[in-house]
Structures are given as C-alpha cells and as structure tokens.
Design a protein around this motif. Structure first.
Motif, short mmCIF file in Angstrom:
data_model
loop_
_atom_site.label_atom_id
_atom_site.label_comp_id
_atom_site.label_asym_id
_atom_site.label_seq_id
_atom_site.Cartn_x
_atom_site.Cartn_y
_atom_site.Cartn_z
N VAL A 1 0.84 -1.20 0.00
CA VAL A 1 0.00 0.00 0.00
C VAL A 1 0.87 1.25 0.00
O VAL A 1 0.61 2.22 -0.73
CB VAL A 1 -0.95 0.01 1.21
CG1 VAL A 1 -1.78 1.30 1.24
CG2 VAL A 1 -1.88 -1.21 1.16
N THR A 2 1.92 1.23 0.80
CA THR A 2 2.79 2.40 0.92
C THR A 2 3.49 2.71 -0.39
O THR A 2 3.51 3.86 -0.85
CB THR A 2 3.83 2.17 2.03
OG1 THR A 2 3.17 1.79 3.25
CG2 THR A 2 4.64 3.44 2.27
N LEU A 3 4.10 1.70 -0.99
CA LEU A 3 4.83 1.92 -2.23
C LEU A 3 3.91 2.26 -3.40
O LEU A 3 4.32 2.95 -4.34
CB LEU A 3 5.70 0.70 -2.56
CG LEU A 3 6.84 0.44 -1.57
CD1 LEU A 3 7.55 -0.88 -1.89
CD2 LEU A 3 7.84 1.59 -1.56
N SER A 4 2.66 1.82 -3.32
CA SER A 4 1.67 2.23 -4.33
C SER A 4 1.48 3.74 -4.30
O SER A 4 1.08 4.35 -5.30
CB SER A 4 0.33 1.53 -4.10
OG SER A 4 0.43 0.14 -4.29
N GLY A 5 1.81 4.35 -3.15
CA GLY A 5 1.70 5.78 -3.00
C GLY A 5 2.65 6.56 -3.90
O GLY A 5 2.51 7.78 -4.05
N SER A 6 3.59 5.86 -4.56
CA SER A 6 4.45 6.53 -5.54
C SER A 6 3.64 7.03 -6.73
O SER A 6 4.09 7.87 -7.50
CB SER A 6 5.57 5.60 -6.02
OG SER A 6 5.03 4.45 -6.65
N MET B 1 -7.48 -1.10 3.38
CA MET B 1 -8.40 0.04 3.51
C MET B 1 -8.01 0.92 4.70
O MET B 1 -8.00 2.15 4.59
CB MET B 1 -9.83 -0.47 3.69
CG MET B 1 -10.86 0.64 3.90
SD MET B 1 -12.53 -0.01 4.21
CE MET B 1 -12.29 -0.75 5.84
N ASP B 2 -7.66 0.30 5.80
CA ASP B 2 -7.26 1.05 6.99
C ASP B 2 -6.02 1.91 6.70
O ASP B 2 -5.93 3.06 7.12
CB ASP B 2 -6.94 0.09 8.15
CG ASP B 2 -8.19 -0.48 8.80
OD1 ASP B 2 -9.28 0.07 8.54
OD2 ASP B 2 -8.07 -1.46 9.55
N LEU B 3 -5.07 1.33 5.97
CA LEU B 3 -3.84 2.06 5.63
C LEU B 3 -4.14 3.25 4.72
O LEU B 3 -3.60 4.34 4.91
CB LEU B 3 -2.85 1.13 4.95
CG LEU B 3 -1.86 0.40 5.87
CD1 LEU B 3 -1.06 -0.63 5.07
CD2 LEU B 3 -0.92 1.38 6.54
N VAL B 4 -4.99 3.03 3.71
CA VAL B 4 -5.36 4.12 2.80
C VAL B 4 -5.95 5.28 3.60
O VAL B 4 -5.59 6.45 3.40
CB VAL B 4 -6.37 3.63 1.74
CG1 VAL B 4 -6.96 4.82 0.97
CG2 VAL B 4 -5.70 2.67 0.77
N LYS B 5 -6.83 4.97 4.53
CA LYS B 5 -7.48 6.02 5.33
C LYS B 5 -6.47 6.73 6.24
O LYS B 5 -6.51 7.95 6.40
CB LYS B 5 -8.61 5.40 6.17
CG LYS B 5 -9.80 4.96 5.33
CD LYS B 5 -10.88 4.32 6.19
CE LYS B 5 -12.09 3.94 5.35
NZ LYS B 5 -13.15 3.28 6.17
N LYS B 6 -5.55 5.95 6.83
CA LYS B 6 -4.55 6.55 7.72
C LYS B 6 -3.62 7.49 6.94
O LYS B 6 -3.31 8.59 7.39
CB LYS B 6 -3.75 5.46 8.43
CG LYS B 6 -4.49 4.78 9.57
CD LYS B 6 -3.63 3.71 10.20
CE LYS B 6 -4.37 3.05 11.36
NZ LYS B 6 -4.58 3.96 12.50
#
Length: 331
Positions: A191-196, A285-290
């Motif tokens: 999820v984090t690396l998708s944030g690129s 989903m929780d990570l996306v929201k955070k």
C-alpha cells in the motif's frame, strides 16, 4: 481478532518512526557509506544530473522512481532492466509492463558517464537507480532517506521475470499482494509503495477498460466516480488515443504527497490496482485512510518500505560486476 489488533498496533508504532535511516541493509552488505572513500562525490553527482533532468521535464522524477521499482521486482535490485538486447540477452525493456512505458534511460546514461569520469569502474548501475529514485522523490517534495549502497550489476536479464513479477493494473488484489510477498514485501509495503502514484502519468490504454468495459459486460467500473469518468472519456475514447497521458494524481500531479490516498477515498484514481486498495481488503483500507489523513505517517513508512525494496536480492561482494556502460555487460 488477534491479528487485527497486532496490525493496528504495528501502525501506531509506525507513526513514531524516524524519517531518515542509516542502518546497514537487512542482508548486512549494503550501507550508505559504501562509496565514502572510493568515490566520495558519487551521490552529489547523481543528485546534480537528476536535478537537471527533472528541471527540464518534471515527469522525469516519476520515471526514474519507477525504474527502481521495475528493476527490483525482477531478480532483485541488480540493474538488469537497463540492459539492451545483445548476445544472449533479451532486454527486459521489451516486456509487457515496460514496452513503450519505462523511460529515463538516457538520464541514467548521463549519470554513469559522469561517474565513470570521476571514479572509473566504481559505482554500480543498480546503486545509481537506487540513489536516483531517492533524489527524484525528494525533488518532487517527498521524504528523504539514506540509501544503503554496495549493489553490483547483473550480467543477464529476465524478460519472463519482467512479464510475470511486476504488478499490473489489471491484477486482482491477491495477485498483486502475492507478487509483493515474492519479494519479501508485505501488505504495508504494498500500500505504501503504491503511493508513488502520487506523481507521474498513465496512458489511456492502461485504464480504458474501467471507462467502457470493466467486467466484460460493456459497462464502466462502478467504483470510478462518474463525473471524473466522464472527464476521462473526453480524451480516452473507446478506440484510439492509446498513448494519451493522464496524471495519476489529479490534485497535485507533480508533488509527492498523500493526495493519492485522498483520491482513492474519493474514487478518483485512474488504475483499478489503486482503487482496490480501498475495496478488497480491510487492512489495506485502513492504511489508505490513515495515509489520507496523515502525510507524515505516509512519508515515514515510504522511506522504510523503499529501503526494504532496495534490499531485495542485491548482488554483492564478488557477484555480478560494476558495468562501465549500464546498457551492456562488460567485455
């Protein structure tokens, strides 16, 4: 319930993580000071060339960051992606995820030329990719981190690995997660690396099915916000315009920030592989929201996760070589 609580406790700890890192890589062979004596100006040279390239074309920051990803997911972070066709080598540049898509090779060439002039046969192409990814992120306004160094370069490529290992925008959530796990990366890293995708562009051909035929029934993807979809259709028709470019982040397309996660919550992202981070898994989903609510948390974890990705199966010691030209193996 126990796993759920453990995951949430992990996230709470992440929020207190430091932004920069200086520890050795998890394999014990990579460390930020690797070139301090053999080529002390190495990182300064990389930064200078990257800065000039991004100043000429803002999009290059995303392109250089993507090269690091697409390299590490195939046989590890060994610069196999940079090899052109020659002899027995079939270039990974021809694979489905890379063809007419990955770019920035001429910037890597310019960095290598400058480094060979300063300290010949010293800095590997795989380390150049890792440093350039960091510098591109910083130039776009993203987090900084110390890059563990000491990788060496592969003497072969794997087009089959490139076709099979790199996550695709049409993959299911589970398939993408499996591809990350094969690199010893977990759901947090995924999820984090998708944030690129907070910077860069996507071609019409890469998300057209969402606009017209998501499930093979001639209907658009219902998870795509309707007014945004209508806007996209004006430049991404049913046929033609395959190469038309669209920003992955419609809010701040050239700034590295958490807008990407806010866009997911608003159902305004181009790729299905981005939207399913919200709809197909509760932990994701929780990570996306955070991250949507806490830019610093996203930055902290991005630095951790990309260092972890950069530690995927590097060649060190006497393995591989330090290429003189990143496009071909040494004679």
């Amino acid at each position: 319930m126990g796993l759920r609580m453990s995951f949430l406790m992990f996230l709470s700890l992440v929020s207190f993580a430091p932004l920069c890192f200086s520890q050795r890589g998890s394999n014990g062979n990579l460390y930020p000071q690797f070139y301090d004596h053999s080529c002390p100006k190495a990182q300064e040279i990389v930064k200078s060339v990257v800065k000039n390239a991004v100043a000429k074309e803002t999009r290059m920051a995303a392109s250089l960051l993507r090269l690091h990803f697409h390299d590490c997911f195939v046989k590890g972070c060994d610069a196999s992606l940079l090899l052109d066709n020659s002899g027995n080598i079939v270039s990974e540049k021809q694979s489905n995820p890379n063809k007419n898509s990955v770019r920035g090779f001429e910037v890597i060439d310019a960095i290598k030329t400058a480094l060979e002039k300063e300290c010949p046969n010293t800095v590997s192409c795989s380390d150049i990719l890792a440093i350039a990814a960091r510098d591109s992120t910083v130039l776009a306004g993203g987090p900084n981190w110390e890059v563990p160094l000491g990788r060496r370069d592969a003497m072969d490529a794997s087009i089959s690995g490139s076709n099979n290992n790199i996550p695709a925008q049409t993959n299911t959530f589970q398939t993408i997660l499996t591809k990350f796990k094969l690199q010893k990366l977990n759901i947090v890293d995924m999820v984090t690396l998708s944030g690129s995708h907070t910077i860069g562009n996507a071609r019409c051909i890469s998300f057209r099915q969402r606009l017209y035929n998501q499930s093979g029934n001639g209907q658009p993807d219902t998870s795509l916000e309707q007014s945004y979809a209508a806007q996209l259709r004006t430049r991404c028709p049913r046929s033609g315009g395959d190469q038309n470019l669209f920003p992955l982040d419609l809010v701040s397309p050239t700034k590295f920030d958490n807008s990407y996660f806010k866009n997911i919550l608003a159902s305004k992202v181009l790729l299905s592989s981005d939207q399913i981070l919200l709809t197909k898994n509760e932990d994701s989903m929780d990570l996306v929201k955070k991250y949507a609510g806490n830019n610093e948390l996203f930055f902290d974890q991005f630095a951790k996760s990309i260092i972890k990705m950069g530690n995927v199966a590097p060649l060190t010691g006497s393995k591989g070589e330090v290429r003189k030209n990143c496009r071909r193996i040494n004679n």
